[in-house]
Design a protein around this motif. Structure first.
Motif, PDB file in Angstrom:
ATOM      1  N   ARG A 227      99.491   9.654  64.554  1.00  0.00           N
ATOM      2  CA  ARG A 227      98.021   9.202  63.653  1.00  0.00           C
ATOM      3  C   ARG A 227      98.417  10.518  63.206  1.00  0.00           C
ATOM      4  NH1 ARG A 227      93.625   6.245  65.722  1.00  0.00           N
ATOM      5  NH2 ARG A 227      95.068   4.668  65.639  1.00  0.00           N
ATOM      6  N   VAL A 228      98.252  10.299  61.528  1.00  0.00           N
ATOM      7  CA  VAL A 228      97.821  11.517  60.952  1.00  0.00           C
ATOM      8  C   VAL A 228      96.504  11.054  59.027  1.00  0.00           C
ATOM      9  CG1 VAL A 228      99.902  12.755  61.360  1.00  0.00           C
ATOM     10  CG2 VAL A 228      99.556  11.264  60.019  1.00  0.00           C
ATOM     11  N   SER A 229      95.588  11.291  58.686  1.00  0.00           N
ATOM     12  CA  SER A 229      95.110  11.440  57.282  1.00  0.00           C
ATOM     13  C   SER A 229      94.779  12.342  56.713  1.00  0.00           C
ATOM     14  CB  SER A 229      93.997  10.879  57.725  1.00  0.00           C
ATOM     15  OG  SER A 229      93.561  10.135  57.008  1.00  0.00           O
ATOM     16  N   ILE A 230      94.121  12.517  55.602  1.00  0.00           N
ATOM     17  CA  ILE A 230      94.185  13.391  55.285  1.00  0.00           C
ATOM     18  C   ILE A 230      92.045  13.863  55.593  1.00  0.00           C
ATOM     19  CG2 ILE A 230      95.147  13.362  53.109  1.00  0.00           C
ATOM     20  CD1 ILE A 230      92.345  11.610  52.109  1.00  0.00           C
ATOM     21  N   LEU A 231      91.682  15.470  55.463  1.00  0.00           N
ATOM     22  CA  LEU A 231      90.601  15.527  56.328  1.00  0.00           C
ATOM     23  C   LEU A 231      89.481  15.409  54.748  1.00  0.00           C
ATOM     24  CD1 LEU A 231      92.335  19.556  55.467  1.00  0.00           C
ATOM     25  CD2 LEU A 231      92.388  17.997  57.523  1.00  0.00           C
ATOM     26  N   ALA A 232      88.296  15.779  56.272  1.00  0.00           N
ATOM     27  CA  ALA A 232      87.030  14.466  56.099  1.00  0.00           C
ATOM     28  C   ALA A 232      86.303  15.416  56.940  1.00  0.00           C
ATOM     29  CB  ALA A 232      87.455  13.186  56.140  1.00  0.00           C
ATOM     30  N   GLY A 233      84.687  15.544  56.211  1.00  0.00           N
ATOM     31  CA  GLY A 233      83.732  16.245  56.917  1.00  0.00           C
ATOM     32  C   GLY A 233      82.081  15.194  56.207  1.00  0.00           C
ATOM     33  N   PHE A 234      81.064  15.959  57.004  1.00  0.00           N
ATOM     34  CA  PHE A 234      79.725  15.102  56.499  1.00  0.00           C
ATOM     35  C   PHE A 234      79.842  16.574  55.692  1.00  0.00           C
ATOM     36  CE2 PHE A 234      80.004  12.863  60.263  1.00  0.00           C
ATOM     37  CZ  PHE A 234      79.699  11.273  59.503  1.00  0.00           C
ATOM     38  N   VAL A 235      78.965  15.856  54.691  1.00  0.00           N
ATOM     39  CA  VAL A 235      78.446  16.870  53.620  1.00  0.00           C
ATOM     40  C   VAL A 235      77.165  17.564  54.308  1.00  0.00           C
ATOM     41  CG1 VAL A 235      76.964  17.809  51.877  1.00  0.00           C
ATOM     42  CG2 VAL A 235      79.341  15.619  51.595  1.00  0.00           C
ATOM     43  N   GLU A 236      76.560  18.737  54.255  1.00  0.00           N
ATOM     44  CA  GLU A 236      75.878  19.227  55.007  1.00  0.00           C
ATOM     45  C   GLU A 236      74.683  19.374  54.430  1.00  0.00           C
ATOM     46  OE1 GLU A 236      76.585  22.947  56.902  1.00  0.00           O
ATOM     47  OE2 GLU A 236      77.696  22.580  58.353  1.00  0.00           O
ATOM     48  N   PRO A 237      73.394  19.130  54.808  1.00  0.00           N
ATOM     49  CA  PRO A 237      71.947  20.172  53.929  1.00  0.00           C
ATOM     50  C   PRO A 237      71.670  21.097  53.452  1.00  0.00           C
ATOM     51  CG  PRO A 237      71.338  19.229  56.664  1.00  0.00           C
ATOM     52  CD  PRO A 237      72.962  19.722  56.366  1.00  0.00           C
ATOM     53  N   GLY A 238      71.845  20.865  51.676  1.00  0.00           N
ATOM     54  CA  GLY A 238      71.545  22.059  50.958  1.00  0.00           C
ATOM     55  C   GLY A 238      73.015  22.727  50.519  1.00  0.00           C
ATOM     56  N   GLU A 239      73.579  21.077  50.453  1.00  0.00           N
ATOM     57  CA  GLU A 239      75.063  21.581  50.070  1.00  0.00           C
ATOM     58  C   GLU A 239      75.534  20.793  49.099  1.00  0.00           C
ATOM     59  OE1 GLU A 239      79.208  22.742  52.609  1.00  0.00           O
ATOM     60  OE2 GLU A 239      78.372  21.195  52.838  1.00  0.00           O
ATOM     61  N   SER A 240      76.346  21.275  48.082  1.00  0.00           N
ATOM     62  CA  SER A 240      76.731  19.946  47.236  1.00  0.00           C
ATOM     63  C   SER A 240      78.277  19.106  47.990  1.00  0.00           C
ATOM     64  CB  SER A 240      77.531  20.214  45.687  1.00  0.00           C
ATOM     65  OG  SER A 240      78.563  20.787  46.058  1.00  0.00           O
ATOM     66  N   ALA A 241      79.146  18.147  47.411  1.00  0.00           N
ATOM     67  CA  ALA A 241      79.562  17.729  47.203  1.00  0.00           C
ATOM     68  C   ALA A 241      81.135  18.328  47.592  1.00  0.00           C
ATOM     69  CB  ALA A 241      80.349  15.768  47.008  1.00  0.00           C
ATOM     70  N   GLU A 242      81.108  18.652  46.916  1.00  0.00           N
ATOM     71  CA  GLU A 242      82.338  19.841  46.288  1.00  0.00           C
ATOM     72  C   GLU A 242      82.395  20.694  46.932  1.00  0.00           C
ATOM     73  OE1 GLU A 242      80.773  18.520  44.184  1.00  0.00           O
ATOM     74  OE2 GLU A 242      81.182  17.621  42.694  1.00  0.00           O
ATOM     75  N   GLN A 243      81.068  21.986  47.387  1.00  0.00           N
ATOM     76  CA  GLN A 243      81.136  22.853  48.170  1.00  0.00           C
ATOM     77  C   GLN A 243      81.564  22.213  49.873  1.00  0.00           C
ATOM     78  OE1 GLN A 243      76.587  23.079  47.653  1.00  0.00           O
ATOM     79  NE2 GLN A 243      78.022  25.466  47.192  1.00  0.00           N
ATOM     80  N   ALA A 244      81.145  20.714  50.304  1.00  0.00           N
ATOM     81  CA  ALA A 244      81.581  20.397  51.650  1.00  0.00           C
ATOM     82  C   ALA A 244      83.059  20.332  51.513  1.00  0.00           C
ATOM     83  CB  ALA A 244      80.640  19.301  51.382  1.00  0.00           C
ATOM     84  N   VAL A 245      83.723  19.800  50.136  1.00  0.00           N
ATOM     85  CA  VAL A 245      84.900  20.109  50.900  1.00  0.00           C
ATOM     86  C   VAL A 245      85.596  21.131  50.843  1.00  0.00           C
ATOM     87  CG1 VAL A 245      87.231  19.963  48.752  1.00  0.00           C
ATOM     88  CG2 VAL A 245      85.204  17.793  48.625  1.00  0.00           C
ATOM     89  N   ALA A 246      85.517  22.104  49.958  1.00  0.00           N
ATOM     90  CA  ALA A 246      85.665  23.382  50.096  1.00  0.00           C
ATOM     91  C   ALA A 246      85.520  24.010  51.348  1.00  0.00           C
ATOM     92  CB  ALA A 246      86.088  24.370  49.080  1.00  0.00           C
ATOM     93  N   ARG A 247      84.426  24.349  51.757  1.00  0.00           N
ATOM     94  CA  ARG A 247      84.229  24.652  53.535  1.00  0.00           C
ATOM     95  C   ARG A 247      84.828  23.731  54.018  1.00  0.00           C
ATOM     96  NH1 ARG A 247      81.259  21.810  56.802  1.00  0.00           N
ATOM     97  NH2 ARG A 247      79.816  20.699  55.709  1.00  0.00           N
ATOM     98  N   GLU A 248      84.947  22.669  54.471  1.00  0.00           N
ATOM     99  CA  GLU A 248      85.629  21.457  55.246  1.00  0.00           C
ATOM    100  C   GLU A 248      86.785  21.491  55.401  1.00  0.00           C
ATOM    101  OE1 GLU A 248      85.052  19.713  57.341  1.00  0.00           O
ATOM    102  OE2 GLU A 248      82.663  19.419  57.320  1.00  0.00           O
ATOM    103  N   VAL A 249      87.348  21.422  53.868  1.00  0.00           N
ATOM    104  CA  VAL A 249      89.049  22.343  53.955  1.00  0.00           C
ATOM    105  C   VAL A 249      89.166  23.751  54.728  1.00  0.00           C
ATOM    106  CG1 VAL A 249      91.467  23.058  52.593  1.00  0.00           C
ATOM    107  CG2 VAL A 249      89.920  21.104  52.056  1.00  0.00           C
ATOM    108  N   LEU A 250      88.500  24.620  54.253  1.00  0.00           N
ATOM    109  CA  LEU A 250      88.415  25.718  55.272  1.00  0.00           C
ATOM    110  C   LEU A 250      88.648  26.360  56.943  1.00  0.00           C
ATOM    111  CD1 LEU A 250      89.305  29.393  54.324  1.00  0.00           C
ATOM    112  CD2 LEU A 250      86.754  29.122  54.023  1.00  0.00           C
ATOM    113  N   GLU A 251      87.231  25.238  57.123  1.00  0.00           N
ATOM    114  CA  GLU A 251      87.114  25.547  58.109  1.00  0.00           C
ATOM    115  C   GLU A 251      88.069  24.794  59.224  1.00  0.00           C
ATOM    116  OE1 GLU A 251      82.637  24.452  58.324  1.00  0.00           O
ATOM    117  OE2 GLU A 251      83.573  23.639  59.125  1.00  0.00           O
TER     118      GLU A 251
END
Ligand code: ZN
Length: 340
Positions: A227-251
């Motif tokens: 089972r696979v999918s693309i990456l996903a994660g929650f936006v953290e307080p004080g963070e834009s959606a675009e920043q959350a994308v970059a952070r989650e992919v890196l993490e």
């Protein structure tokens, strides 16, 4: 503010009309505090009530489709009530958080004295036929894709509010029991007067590509093999959606992304997320380093590799009701089977 049915049916940009981002009724937000109108609508036998419990409502399954079962207000259970909207014929729709109607002794009526707008719906098997019960409780995940625009919108709206009322019963300031106001679209504390709105968790979900336009697919540590999918994660307080994308992919994979582009969104009220879909470009060739806590494995796939892996069932893609499925298809260029 309330859009008409046209606004309710707006598609989600490049992703088209997503299964849970549809609608066919005016949400009629201006009616939510109109007590006289609300009382009259509830007294009207043609009003349709959708009962929701544990994220499920009664659904009638037909050939290739499904429709919601409503009850008239007089048959609705006691429970938190919310105005879902009004259709073009003037029929009001409410949701109620309460026990589902018993279908064993006669089925609830869906037309309830009003012109039936469900003409042309699939023929329905009688309940309890040899092929299984045609009427049973079902979740959004199960039927979101099978319902028409109106019913998909009503169930998504009702489940989102019901989930919130079921868990958010007390004031976060003083701990007192709060009471529903605005036709169930907020709650108010009788002690300190504070108003509380439905909780909504923004989550980003992103398809990452490399310079060869291969896509990154990953298996969550809690998922079964294949089972696979693309990456996903929650936006953290004080963070834009675009920043959350970059952070989650890196993490999650150790990959740095450059350009991040918004694609579209759909509600995912299981229990209260809003999925924001993105494409992200990873410049240069980069080594994947998975965060073993969250991600069991991740790899780059060409379109041909996806095609072959899906055909041989060595990869199982997310279900068509999910925005993940539609984002993968938007990269792939055509429809793909979803097999979770
Ligand atoms: Zn309070």
């Amino acid at each position: 503010m309330s859009g008409g049915p046209g606004a309710a049916a707006a598609d989600s940009g490049i992703l088209g009309k997503l299964p849970l981002a549809r609608g066919g009724v005016d949400r009629a937000a201006q009616r939510r505090t109109d007590t006289a109108w609300l009382a009259a609508a509830w007294a009207e036998p043609g009003t349709r009530v959708l009962v929701v419990a544990d994220g499920r409502a009664l659904v009638r399954f037909g050939e290739g489709g499904a429709e919601l079962l409503f009850v008239p207000p007089q048959e609705a259970p006691r429970g938190v009530r919310f105005l879902l909207g009004v259709d073009a014929a003037g029929v009001a729709y409410f949701g109620v958080l309460g026990p589902l109607p018993d279908t064993s002794a006669g089925r609830p009526d869906t037309s309830a004295g009003r012109p039936d707008t469900s003409a042309g719906r699939p023929v329905v098997r009688p309940a309890g036929s040899a092929t299984g019960p045609a009427v049973r409780p079902a979740s959004l995940r199960e039927v979101g894709q099978l319902l028409d625009d109106r019913d998909a919108g009503l169930l998504t709206h009702a489940v989102a509010l019901a989930n919130w009322h079921a868990t958010s019963t007390h004031c976060s300031r003083c701990g007192a029991l709060t009471e529903p106001v605005s036709s169930g679209h907020s709650r108010r504390c009788p002690v300190d007067g504070s108003e509380h709105f439905p909780r909504l968790d923004p989550a980003v979900i992103m398809l990452v590509t490399d310079p060869a336009d291969r896509c990154l697919l990953a298996r969550n540590s809690s998922w079964p093999e294949r089972r696979v999918s693309i990456l996903a994660g929650f936006v953290e307080p004080g963070e834009s959606a675009e920043q959350a994308v970059a952070r989650e992919v890196l993490e999650e994979t150790g990959i740095s992304v450059g350009q991040v582009r918004y694609l579209g969104s759909q509600p995912w009220p299981m229990p209260h997320s809003l999925m924001l879909g993105f494409r992200a470009l990873a410049p240069g060739s980069q080594q994947i380093q998975v965060d073993a806590d969250e991600i069991a494995e991740a790899s780059w796939f060409s379109r041909e590799e996806v095609r072959a892996s899906v055909a041989s069932a060595s990869l199982l893609l997310p279900p068509p009701v999910s925005i993940a499925h539609r984002i993968i298809e938007s990269w792939y260029g055509q429809e793909l089977p979803g097999s979770w």
